[in-house]
Design a protein around this motif. Structure first.
Motif, PDB file in Angstrom:
ATOM      1  N   SER A   1       0.830  -1.202   0.000  1.00  0.00           N
ATOM      2  CA  SER A   1       0.000   0.000   0.000  1.00  0.00           C
ATOM      3  C   SER A   1       0.867   1.256   0.000  1.00  0.00           C
ATOM      4  O   SER A   1       0.583   2.233  -0.707  1.00  0.00           O
ATOM      5  CB  SER A   1      -0.918  -0.011   1.227  1.00  0.00           C
ATOM      6  OG  SER A   1      -1.709   1.155   1.279  1.00  0.00           O
TER       7      SER A   1
ATOM      8  N   SER B   1      -6.709  -0.808  -4.155  1.00  0.00           N
ATOM      9  CA  SER B   1      -7.153  -0.702  -2.767  1.00  0.00           C
ATOM     10  C   SER B   1      -6.468  -1.785  -1.950  1.00  0.00           C
ATOM     11  O   SER B   1      -6.165  -2.860  -2.455  1.00  0.00           O
ATOM     12  CB  SER B   1      -8.677  -0.861  -2.673  1.00  0.00           C
ATOM     13  OG  SER B   1      -9.060  -2.133  -3.148  1.00  0.00           O
ATOM     14  N   CYS B   2      -6.210  -1.497  -0.691  1.00  0.00           N
ATOM     15  CA  CYS B   2      -5.494  -2.435   0.181  1.00  0.00           C
ATOM     16  C   CYS B   2      -6.463  -2.987   1.213  1.00  0.00           C
ATOM     17  O   CYS B   2      -6.908  -2.259   2.097  1.00  0.00           O
ATOM     18  CB  CYS B   2      -4.326  -1.735   0.865  1.00  0.00           C
ATOM     19  SG  CYS B   2      -3.379  -2.799   1.958  1.00  0.00           S
TER      20      CYS B   2
END
Length: 237
Positions: free
Chosen positions: A58, A111-112
């Motif tokens: 991320s 997206s993490c």
């Protein structure tokens, strides 16, 4: 070719695979092939490492997004980059365009997900498996104790079917062994007893009377344990 074309988000770390198979069967026949406390612990350790790798990934994605933003701004915000923003961010000045750029990078970047995989079903099965093992051992131990009690009673002249049965052998043997131990214990009277909190001086219990020496507490014998290791004591009530 724009410098932005060479910027790519890194590949996310691979989520660890569970080292056991899918659940099979139902009820008492339910199984998780390969699921053991050891494999569960190893999987948990892999998940923790994966979550740390997700955080690093991320952070790398944020660096790429920042580099892309700087290049896009330096190139004058090329017209081939479509930026959709909320109405309040529409405009032509640099500040609003920068907010718009940050929005699109945030919305369209990777997206993490840090959600730890649920292991409720596996843990519940392991808990029940341990319970089943303990239950089977308890039944096996009880059957072995019953067989030893039957042999012990027969050796003492007790008659099967009259004095005891297979179901009562352990309890009958415990009662006989307990009564014998009570007789030996009474030779050491006066005795202390559980719940000996008389209001005044008390010498204890003789093991035969229904009350202690001072008369304050009512007492009876209790027998616990097994016929091989009986425990006897006076209990006030």
């Amino acid at each position: 070719m724009s410098q932005t074309d060479s910027l790519k988000f890194p590949e996310p770390p691979t989520r660890p695979a569970k080292p056991w198979g899918n659940r099979t069967g139902t009820g008492s026949n339910e199984r998780w092939p390969g699921l053991t406390p050891e494999s569960l612990a190893a999987y948990r350790a892999e998940v923790l490492s994966w979550e740390q790798a997700l955080k690093a990934w991320s952070a790398s994605c944020e660096e790429v997004a920042g580099a892309a933003a700087r290049l896009l701004i330096a190139e004058g915000f090329p017209s081939d980059v479509s930026v959709w923003t909320e109405r309040g961010n529409r405009g032509v000045n640099g500040r609003k365009r920068l907010r718009a750029l940050n929005t699109v990078l945030r919305d369209f970047g990777p997206s993490c997900s840090r959600e730890t995989p649920s292991l409720y079903a596996e843990e519940e099965w392991l808990r029940l498996a341990v319970f089943r093992d303990q239950d089977m051992k308890a039944k096996s131990d009880a059957a072995a104790l019953r067989d030893r009690a039957i042999a012990w009673l027969l050796a003492r002249g007790e008659v099967y079917g009259r004095d005891f049965t297979a179901e009562t052998a352990a309890s009958v043997a415990l009662r006989i062994a307990g009564e014998e131990k009570i007789s030996e214990t009474m030779k050491r009277a006066p005795l202390s007893f559980n719940g000996q909190n008389c209001e005044g001086p008390c010498d204890g219990w003789d093991g035969e009377s229904r009350r202690c020496q001072c008369g304050n507490r009512r007492i009876s014998w209790e027998i616990a344990g097994t016929f091989e290791h009986p425990t006897v004591y006076g209990e006030a009530y």
